[in-house]
Design an enzyme around this catalytic site. Structure first.
Site, PDB file in Angstrom:
ATOM      1  N   HIS A  38      66.818  76.458  64.264  1.00  0.00           N
ATOM      2  CA  HIS A  38      65.960  77.847  64.936  1.00  0.00           C
ATOM      3  C   HIS A  38      65.397  76.896  66.481  1.00  0.00           C
ATOM      4  O   HIS A  38      66.052  76.059  67.236  1.00  0.00           O
ATOM      5  CB  HIS A  38      65.171  77.446  64.177  1.00  0.00           C
ATOM      6  CG  HIS A  38      64.495  78.815  63.185  1.00  0.00           C
ATOM      7  ND1 HIS A  38      63.857  80.049  63.368  1.00  0.00           N
ATOM      8  CD2 HIS A  38      65.645  78.854  62.110  1.00  0.00           C
ATOM      9  CE1 HIS A  38      64.237  80.816  62.218  1.00  0.00           C
ATOM     10  NE2 HIS A  38      65.362  79.678  61.556  1.00  0.00           N
ATOM     11  N   GLU A 107      69.755  85.320  63.596  1.00  0.00           N
ATOM     12  CA  GLU A 107      67.944  86.336  63.361  1.00  0.00           C
ATOM     13  C   GLU A 107      68.098  86.703  65.184  1.00  0.00           C
ATOM     14  O   GLU A 107      67.945  85.557  65.773  1.00  0.00           O
ATOM     15  CB  GLU A 107      67.009  85.483  63.230  1.00  0.00           C
ATOM     16  CG  GLU A 107      67.641  85.584  61.664  1.00  0.00           C
ATOM     17  CD  GLU A 107      67.578  83.845  61.546  1.00  0.00           C
ATOM     18  OE1 GLU A 107      67.800  82.912  61.848  1.00  0.00           O
ATOM     19  OE2 GLU A 107      68.143  83.453  60.288  1.00  0.00           O
TER      20      GLU A 107
END
Length: 323
Positions: A38, A107
């Site tokens: 991330h 994402e």
């Protein structure tokens, strides 16, 4: 027989702590480990997001047995696929063959930071397919030149290649991604215990390939404390990936989950210290056909106590239940 994995969740712990945790997970007897990749945490309350590939390199040197895996890397926006191929080949060398490259379509939360916009899901799948083709071509050695729809590669070559390239996994959430994974992946990745995903994966060429699932859990001797922590840090999980893939910022996830209650979270995530609750949460994955299930203990500071409990109580209970 089901293998039980440990998740290095980069959104909830700093880099040094993540290494300490995976070393302890290896000692505790977990069968494999995975790492998120991330740029942002899901929620501000999680509070971390170090660079996963540096953490993985350190983990390869700090451990000796436990397999390592990205869960998952998006090789299309924040990273160019040629660079992902180089990172994965290096990780396979550092880990002496213990690395698997988990890939997904990504994402918005993490990929928006490079300012390229966020494509539609159909375009994201096109990009992922092209990226996998580039990565596999580079794993084969030699120079790669490509003028693609989404990516160009200019005389690229990996100069340090392992004897065995890292297996490639692809994350799935629906028919389109299952078709992509069945054709291109060595294994399939999912975060929901849906047998239909695995059947779709099989229909498109995935039969007899490994399948890896992931499940959040929240151990604490005090169940109320566990529920409170799970709600504070993981209430986003119930949104589903069609929502989670689109939201651009932790504040967006705060807004999207403002009406999620602690009881809602406790209904879907096992909380407390009763191993039977954790066994029953794993069971749908095993019944669906997942041979590997990576557990995510919620809360960075809770990892040492969780790992001690897992070694003494949880892993024996899971192995009694699932082999």
């Amino acid at each position: 027989m089901v293998q039980i994995g440990y998740t290095m969740m980069t959104e909830q712990a700093g880099p040094r702590e993540l290494i300490d945790h995976v070393v302890r997970a290896e000692e505790a007897g977990f069968d494999f480990s995975v790492s998120s990749d991330h740029y942002f945490p899901w929620l501000r309350s999680q509070g971390h997001s170090p660079y996963a590939w540096s953490v993985l390199g350190a983990a390869a040197q700090a451990t000796s047995r436990i397999p390592l895996m990205t869960y998952v890397t998006c090789p299309t926006v924040r990273y160019h696929p040629a660079v992902v191929a180089q990172k994965a080949a290096t990780m396979q060398l550092l880990s002496e063959g213990r690395f698997r490259l988990g890939l997904g379509s990504g994402e918005n939360l993490n990929e928006h930071v490079v300012g390229g916009g966020w494509p539609s899901v159909d375009v994201r799948h096109e990009m992922l397919e092209e990226a996998v083709e580039i990565i596999r071509a580079l794993f084969e050695g030699g120079h790669v030149n490509r003028r693609g729809t989404h990516f160009d590669v200019e005389s690229a070559r990996l100069w340090d290649l392992p004897d065995r390239p890292p297996p490639i996994g692809i994350a799935v959430s629906g028919e389109q991604s299952c078709a992509l994974a069945g054709r291109l992946a060595d294994l399939v990745i999912a975060t929901e215990p849906e047998a239909g995903l695995l059947r779709a994966f099989d229909r498109h060429g995935g039969e007899d390939k490994p399948r890896v699932g992931q499940l959040p859990v929240c151990y604490d001797p005090d169940r109320d404390t566990a529920v409170k922590r799970a709600h504070a840090q993981f209430r986003w999980f119930g949104n589903g990936w069609k929502v989670n893939a689109e939201l651009p910022h932790p504040d967006s996830f705060e807004s999207a989950t403002q009406f999620v209650t602690p009881d809602d979270v406790a209904a879907s995530i096992p909380c407390g210290d009763d191993p039977d609750d954790f066994v029953e949460a794993v069971r749908p994955y095993a019944d669906a056909g997942f041979g590997e299930i990576a557990l995510v203990q919620i809360g960075g500071e809770s990892q040492p106590a969780y790992l001690d409990w897992a070694e003494k109580t949880l892993l024996p209970a899971l192995r009694d239940a699932f082999g």
